[in-house]
Design a protein around this motif. Structure first.
Motif, mmCIF file in Angstrom:
data_model
loop_
_atom_site.group_PDB
_atom_site.id
_atom_site.type_symbol
_atom_site.label_atom_id
_atom_site.label_comp_id
_atom_site.label_asym_id
_atom_site.label_seq_id
_atom_site.Cartn_x
_atom_site.Cartn_y
_atom_site.Cartn_z
ATOM 1 N N ALA A 187 0.835 -1.210 0.000
ATOM 2 C CA ALA A 187 0.000 0.000 0.000
ATOM 3 C C ALA A 187 0.867 1.257 0.000
ATOM 4 C CB ALA A 187 -0.936 0.001 1.208
ATOM 5 N N ASP A 188 1.929 1.233 0.800
ATOM 6 C CA ASP A 188 2.846 2.379 0.826
ATOM 7 C C ASP A 188 3.562 2.542 -0.505
ATOM 8 O OD1 ASP A 188 2.158 2.965 3.429
ATOM 9 O OD2 ASP A 188 3.908 1.999 4.316
ATOM 10 N N GLU A 189 4.017 1.422 -1.074
ATOM 11 C CA GLU A 189 4.735 1.472 -2.352
ATOM 12 C C GLU A 189 3.853 2.045 -3.460
ATOM 13 O OE1 GLU A 189 5.964 -1.780 -5.633
ATOM 14 O OE2 GLU A 189 6.631 -2.245 -3.588
ATOM 15 N N MET A 190 2.586 1.641 -3.475
ATOM 16 C CA MET A 190 1.660 2.107 -4.512
ATOM 17 C C MET A 190 0.994 3.429 -4.146
ATOM 18 S SD MET A 190 -0.184 -1.383 -5.798
ATOM 19 C CE MET A 190 -0.459 -2.123 -4.194
ATOM 20 N N ASP A 191 1.179 3.884 -2.914
ATOM 21 C CA ASP A 191 0.576 5.118 -2.411
ATOM 22 C C ASP A 191 -0.944 5.115 -2.607
ATOM 23 O OD1 ASP A 191 0.569 7.573 -1.130
ATOM 24 O OD2 ASP A 191 0.893 8.693 -2.994
ATOM 25 N N VAL A 192 -1.585 4.045 -2.118
ATOM 26 C CA VAL A 192 -3.031 3.915 -2.276
ATOM 27 C C VAL A 192 -3.757 4.866 -1.332
ATOM 28 C CG1 VAL A 192 -2.830 1.505 -3.012
ATOM 29 C CG2 VAL A 192 -3.320 2.024 -0.611
ATOM 30 N N ASP A 193 -4.983 5.198 -1.691
ATOM 31 C CA ASP A 193 -5.798 6.096 -0.876
ATOM 32 C C ASP A 193 -6.519 5.360 0.252
ATOM 33 O OD1 ASP A 193 -5.397 8.620 -2.320
ATOM 34 O OD2 ASP A 193 -6.343 7.529 -3.971
ATOM 35 N N ILE A 194 -6.841 4.087 0.038
ATOM 36 C CA ILE A 194 -7.547 3.297 1.038
ATOM 37 C C ILE A 194 -7.264 1.817 0.805
ATOM 38 C CG2 ILE A 194 -9.689 3.194 -0.317
ATOM 39 C CD1 ILE A 194 -11.250 3.336 2.368
ATOM 40 N N ILE A 195 -7.237 1.059 1.890
ATOM 41 C CA ILE A 195 -7.062 -0.394 1.823
ATOM 42 C C ILE A 195 -8.396 -1.021 2.206
ATOM 43 C CG2 ILE A 195 -5.842 -2.396 2.746
ATOM 44 C CD1 ILE A 195 -3.579 -0.395 3.599
ATOM 45 N N VAL A 196 -8.846 -1.973 1.413
ATOM 46 C CA VAL A 196 -10.081 -2.700 1.705
ATOM 47 C C VAL A 196 -9.716 -4.144 1.999
ATOM 48 C CG1 VAL A 196 -12.357 -3.395 0.846
ATOM 49 C CG2 VAL A 196 -11.381 -1.189 0.151
ATOM 50 N N THR A 197 -10.241 -4.685 3.090
ATOM 51 C CA THR A 197 -9.960 -6.064 3.457
ATOM 52 C C THR A 197 -11.154 -6.674 4.171
ATOM 53 O OG1 THR A 197 -8.414 -7.524 4.626
ATOM 54 C CG2 THR A 197 -8.837 -5.393 5.643
ATOM 55 N N GLY A 198 -11.276 -7.968 4.050
ATOM 56 C CA GLY A 198 -12.281 -8.688 4.812
ATOM 57 C C GLY A 198 -11.677 -9.135 6.124
ATOM 58 N N THR A 199 -12.505 -9.684 6.994
ATOM 59 C CA THR A 199 -12.032 -10.209 8.263
ATOM 60 C C THR A 199 -12.870 -11.405 8.663
ATOM 61 O OG1 THR A 199 -11.472 -9.652 10.552
ATOM 62 C CG2 THR A 199 -13.469 -8.680 9.678
ATOM 63 N N ARG A 200 -12.272 -12.272 9.472
ATOM 64 C CA ARG A 200 -13.001 -13.444 9.966
ATOM 65 C C ARG A 200 -14.007 -13.055 11.028
ATOM 66 N NH1 ARG A 200 -7.488 -15.637 10.568
ATOM 67 N NH2 ARG A 200 -7.813 -14.906 12.671
ATOM 68 N N GLY A 201 -13.777 -11.944 11.698
ATOM 69 C CA GLY A 201 -14.703 -11.483 12.726
ATOM 70 C C GLY A 201 -14.662 -12.322 13.988
ATOM 71 N N THR A 202 -13.485 -12.841 14.351
ATOM 72 C CA THR A 202 -13.397 -13.634 15.570
ATOM 73 C C THR A 202 -13.496 -12.729 16.794
ATOM 74 O OG1 THR A 202 -10.991 -13.503 15.561
ATOM 75 C CG2 THR A 202 -11.980 -15.438 14.517
#
Length: 155
Positions: free
Chosen positions: A110-125
């Protein structure tokens, strides 16, 4: 104002598929990169032999062939890319090699590409399980200085 670049972390799980869906539904973006982190088989074997206490085998990958872990990561990444594009997102795919942890690979990419936002899922444990199994999404949130959209698992 639309985001110029969105990173969608994708590992092929149902939760990652939901993350792609929600990124497409709620984020106005000009472009997205679907990222799949992968760990070379040599490193996986070393880690597993260290955990089990067994000596690491004298295994060296064939230089004429691609690492099977990378081959698998490319297939998973293509699936995420296809999902994003079918949801109307202008996207490209990228596999990033994991040198230490999955969350570190995601944050560094993300830092290398200088993205504006990261989207991720989660297991929700929750509870004891969440203490024993740290979440990649939680680490990304705590260690990235970028906005993070964490999509919880479905019902």
């Amino acid at each position: 104002m639309p985001a110029d670049l969105v990173m969608i972390a994708y590992d092929g799980s149902e939760n990652a598929k939901r993350a792609v869906e929600y990124a497409a539904r709620f984020l106005l973006t000009r472009h997205a990169v679907v990222v799949t982190a992968w760990e070379p088989m040599v490193r996986q074997a070393a880690r597993m032999s260290g955990l089990s206490g067994v000596m690491q085998p004298e295994w060296v990958p064939d230089e004429d062939h691609e690492d099977v872990a990378l081959t698998d990561a490319k297939a998973v990444n293509q699936e995420g890319l296809d999902l994003a594009r079918s949801a109307g997102v202008d996207a490209e795919g990228r596999c990033v090699e994991c040198a230490t942890t999955i969350w570190t690979a995601i944050v560094e990419a993300a830092d290398e590409m200088d993205v504006d936002i990261i989207v991720t899922g989660t297991r929700g444990t929750t509870g004891l399980r969440s203490l024993l199994q740290s979440s990649v999404a939680d680490h990304v949130l705590r260690h990235s200085h970028r906005p993070v959209l964490i999509v919880p698992p479905g019902k």
